[in-house]
Every structure is written in C-alpha cells, then in structure tokens.
Design a protein around this motif. Sequence first.
Motif, PDB file in Angstrom:
ATOM      1  N   GLY A  57      -3.347  -7.886  -8.854  1.00 55.85           N
ATOM      2  CA  GLY A  57      -2.273  -6.974  -9.221  1.00 55.85           C
ATOM      3  C   GLY A  57      -1.157  -6.943  -8.204  1.00 55.85           C
ATOM      4  O   GLY A  57      -0.757  -7.971  -7.663  1.00 55.85           O
ATOM      5  N   ALA A  58      -0.654  -5.762  -7.948  1.00 58.03           N
ATOM      6  CA  ALA A  58       0.497  -5.591  -7.065  1.00 58.03           C
ATOM      7  C   ALA A  58       0.251  -6.218  -5.705  1.00 58.03           C
ATOM      8  O   ALA A  58      -0.797  -6.019  -5.093  1.00 58.03           O
ATOM      9  N   THR A  59       1.228  -6.987  -5.261  1.00 60.47           N
ATOM     10  CA  THR A  59       1.056  -7.725  -4.013  1.00 60.47           C
ATOM     11  C   THR A  59       1.335  -6.884  -2.789  1.00 60.47           C
ATOM     12  O   THR A  59       0.937  -7.244  -1.686  1.00 60.47           O
ATOM     13  N   LEU A  60       2.028  -5.771  -2.953  1.00 57.23           N
ATOM     14  CA  LEU A  60       2.250  -4.847  -1.837  1.00 57.23           C
ATOM     15  C   LEU A  60       1.190  -3.758  -1.922  1.00 57.23           C
ATOM     16  O   LEU A  60       1.132  -3.000  -2.886  1.00 57.23           O
ATOM     17  N   VAL A  61       0.390  -3.719  -0.897  1.00 56.96           N
ATOM     18  CA  VAL A  61      -0.748  -2.813  -0.903  1.00 56.96           C
ATOM     19  C   VAL A  61      -0.541  -1.733   0.155  1.00 56.96           C
ATOM     20  O   VAL A  61      -0.220  -2.039   1.305  1.00 56.96           O
ATOM     21  N   LYS A  62      -0.726  -0.514  -0.254  1.00 58.02           N
ATOM     22  CA  LYS A  62      -0.613   0.597   0.702  1.00 58.02           C
ATOM     23  C   LYS A  62      -2.003   1.068   1.102  1.00 58.02           C
ATOM     24  O   LYS A  62      -2.911   1.157   0.268  1.00 58.02           O
ATOM     25  N   GLY A  63      -2.135   1.366   2.384  1.00 52.11           N
ATOM     26  CA  GLY A  63      -3.425   1.794   2.874  1.00 52.11           C
ATOM     27  C   GLY A  63      -3.356   3.156   3.545  1.00 52.11           C
ATOM     28  O   GLY A  63      -2.418   3.917   3.355  1.00 52.11           O
ATOM     29  N   ILE A  64      -4.365   3.410   4.361  1.00 49.10           N
ATOM     30  CA  ILE A  64      -4.416   4.694   5.048  1.00 49.10           C
ATOM     31  C   ILE A  64      -3.544   4.669   6.292  1.00 49.10           C
ATOM     32  O   ILE A  64      -3.154   3.603   6.771  1.00 49.10           O
ATOM     33  N   ASN A  65      -3.255   5.849   6.805  1.00 56.41           N
ATOM     34  CA  ASN A  65      -2.515   6.013   8.063  1.00 56.41           C
ATOM     35  C   ASN A  65      -1.131   5.377   8.050  1.00 56.41           C
ATOM     36  O   ASN A  65      -0.605   5.019   9.100  1.00 56.41           O
ATOM     37  N   GLY A  66      -0.533   5.229   6.866  1.00 57.11           N
ATOM     38  CA  GLY A  66       0.828   4.720   6.766  1.00 57.11           C
ATOM     39  C   GLY A  66       0.959   3.211   6.827  1.00 57.11           C
ATOM     40  O   GLY A  66       2.070   2.686   6.878  1.00 57.11           O
ATOM     41  N   PHE A  67      -0.137   2.503   6.834  1.00 55.38           N
ATOM     42  CA  PHE A  67      -0.099   1.041   6.879  1.00 55.38           C
ATOM     43  C   PHE A  67       0.063   0.448   5.480  1.00 55.38           C
ATOM     44  O   PHE A  67      -0.371   1.027   4.493  1.00 55.38           O
ATOM     45  N   GLU A  68       0.670  -0.710   5.436  1.00 54.06           N
ATOM     46  CA  GLU A  68       0.750  -1.466   4.207  1.00 54.06           C
ATOM     47  C   GLU A  68       0.757  -2.953   4.529  1.00 54.06           C
ATOM     48  O   GLU A  68       1.005  -3.356   5.671  1.00 54.06           O
ATOM     49  N   ALA A  69       0.444  -3.752   3.523  1.00 55.17           N
ATOM     50  CA  ALA A  69       0.414  -5.200   3.702  1.00 55.17           C
ATOM     51  C   ALA A  69       0.883  -5.851   2.401  1.00 55.17           C
ATOM     52  O   ALA A  69       0.692  -5.309   1.318  1.00 55.17           O
ATOM     53  N   GLU A  70       1.488  -7.018   2.554  1.00 53.55           N
ATOM     54  CA  GLU A  70       1.972  -7.738   1.396  1.00 53.55           C
ATOM     55  C   GLU A  70       1.296  -9.087   1.277  1.00 53.55           C
ATOM     56  O   GLU A  70       1.298  -9.874   2.232  1.00 53.55           O
ATOM     57  N   PHE A  71       0.698  -9.341   0.136  1.00 54.89           N
ATOM     58  CA  PHE A  71       0.080 -10.620  -0.148  1.00 54.89           C
ATOM     59  C   PHE A  71       1.158 -11.587  -0.615  1.00 54.89           C
ATOM     60  O   PHE A  71       1.824 -11.350  -1.620  1.00 54.89           O
ATOM     61  N   LYS A  72       1.348 -12.659   0.152  1.00 53.77           N
ATOM     62  CA  LYS A  72       2.310 -13.683  -0.216  1.00 53.77           C
ATOM     63  C   LYS A  72       1.566 -14.987  -0.403  1.00 53.77           C
ATOM     64  O   LYS A  72       1.243 -15.682   0.572  1.00 53.77           O
ATOM     65  N   LYS A  73       1.324 -15.317  -1.649  1.00 53.37           N
ATOM     66  CA  LYS A  73       0.529 -16.500  -1.954  1.00 53.37           C
ATOM     67  C   LYS A  73       1.220 -17.771  -1.462  1.00 53.37           C
ATOM     68  O   LYS A  73       0.576 -18.670  -0.923  1.00 53.37           O
TER      69      LYS A  73
END
Lengths: 115, 117
Positions: A53-69
Amino acid sequence: AQSVTQLGSHVSVSEGALVLLRCNYSSSVPPYLFWYVQYPNQGLQLLLKYTTGATLVKGINGFEAEFKKSETSFHLTKPSAHMSDAAEYFCAVKPGYSSASKIIFGSGTRLSIRP
Amino acid sequence: GAVVSQHPSRVICKSGTSVKIECRSLDFQATTMFWYRQFPKQSLMLMATSNEGSKATYEQGVEKDKFLINHASLTLSTLTVTSAHPEDSSFYICSASEYTSGINEQFFGPGTRLTVL
C-alpha cells in the motif's frame, strides 16, 4: 539473497534538527521493511513497518519512512529531533510471508542528539 | 500490541555452569520463536528458529549442543546455555511471531544480559 545496508554507523544532529537515517535493501521478493529502535540494555521496539500500500509510512514518536522501490531504499526521517530520540536504530527486511521467514537486520545506526 | 517477556533480565554465573533463559508470548500464541545474540555495539545475530513441538533450526556456526532450545508450548521457548564460558557473555533477545495486520510480524522481548565470570 536478502541484505540490508545502513549508511553511517553514527549520526549526530542538534536538538530540533531533521533526523535522516539511511537504509538500503536488496530482496529477491517483495519485501516487508521495518525500523526498530533500541535503547541501552533493552529489546527492540518497532517504530514503523511497510508491508503493502502507501509507500510513506508513519510510525511512533513522529518518525516516518518512505519505501522507494526504484532506489531500494527505506530511509527513516523525523522533522525535529528530541533528546529522547538518542538510541540505536535498526533497519530490517523480511523477505517472506511465512512465520518462519527470517528478519534480516542492518548493522544499526547510533543516533546522538546535541543540545 | 503483542507482548513478549524474557526471564531473567540479567544473570551472572560462574564458568562451567548452565543458564536457562525463558521467552514467553504473553497475550498470543506463537508457533515460531527466534533467538538472537547481540554483542556490544553490534547488530542482532540470529542464532536459531524455534518451532513449537519440533527441533530448532540453528544458523550456521551456532553450536546446537551449546545452545539448547526447547519450544514446549505455543507461549514458551527456552534457551539453555550449557557449560557457559566468558565468551558466551552477551545480550540474548528472543522474538515471537504472530500473524497480524496481514503479515507474520515478530515481537521482541526485552533481552537477557548474560555475564559469565
């Protein structure tokens, strides 16, 4: 074979500055990707994960990561660092779907926060 | 989320003795558990994969007679370090696998610090 490369064993940023921890992976099958945080003498805590699904993932403590295939990357970011973010961070890839498939960890990045 | 506990959190033993570390999934059943070893300032190294009711699968280079793993129930796996020596001193972490959010996700225990004198 699957592998994970974390660029930079140690990253130091000022409090309030952008945090960027780099992770590149290789996988022969669509990967599940994870970021974990480890505080001294503690186990691993999941920050966020990418499955589908969505390639931008939000996590805990204000962190996020983007999956770039196209770049085989899964970099971790946080807009504004806090002193409590100082810890060891591990990127990981899980190449399979079964319960027995192994998570492969990167070598880790130690994040230090300067006052 | 799912909770995994480890006991003890810290153990100090004499060289030549055996030490047992327990890993429990507290609120879910785990058919598969994993045991990792972590040296200071290093990443986690997978030691073995433990499946309930069957023999553990050890990674290359891990001595199965040294590190005995028993997965007797869906909520408990144990790692016994036999005839421990100072070089076995390390941080041992277990994880348990649960099917959640469409994938088999691993949940990690808090770790056990083993010091062999």
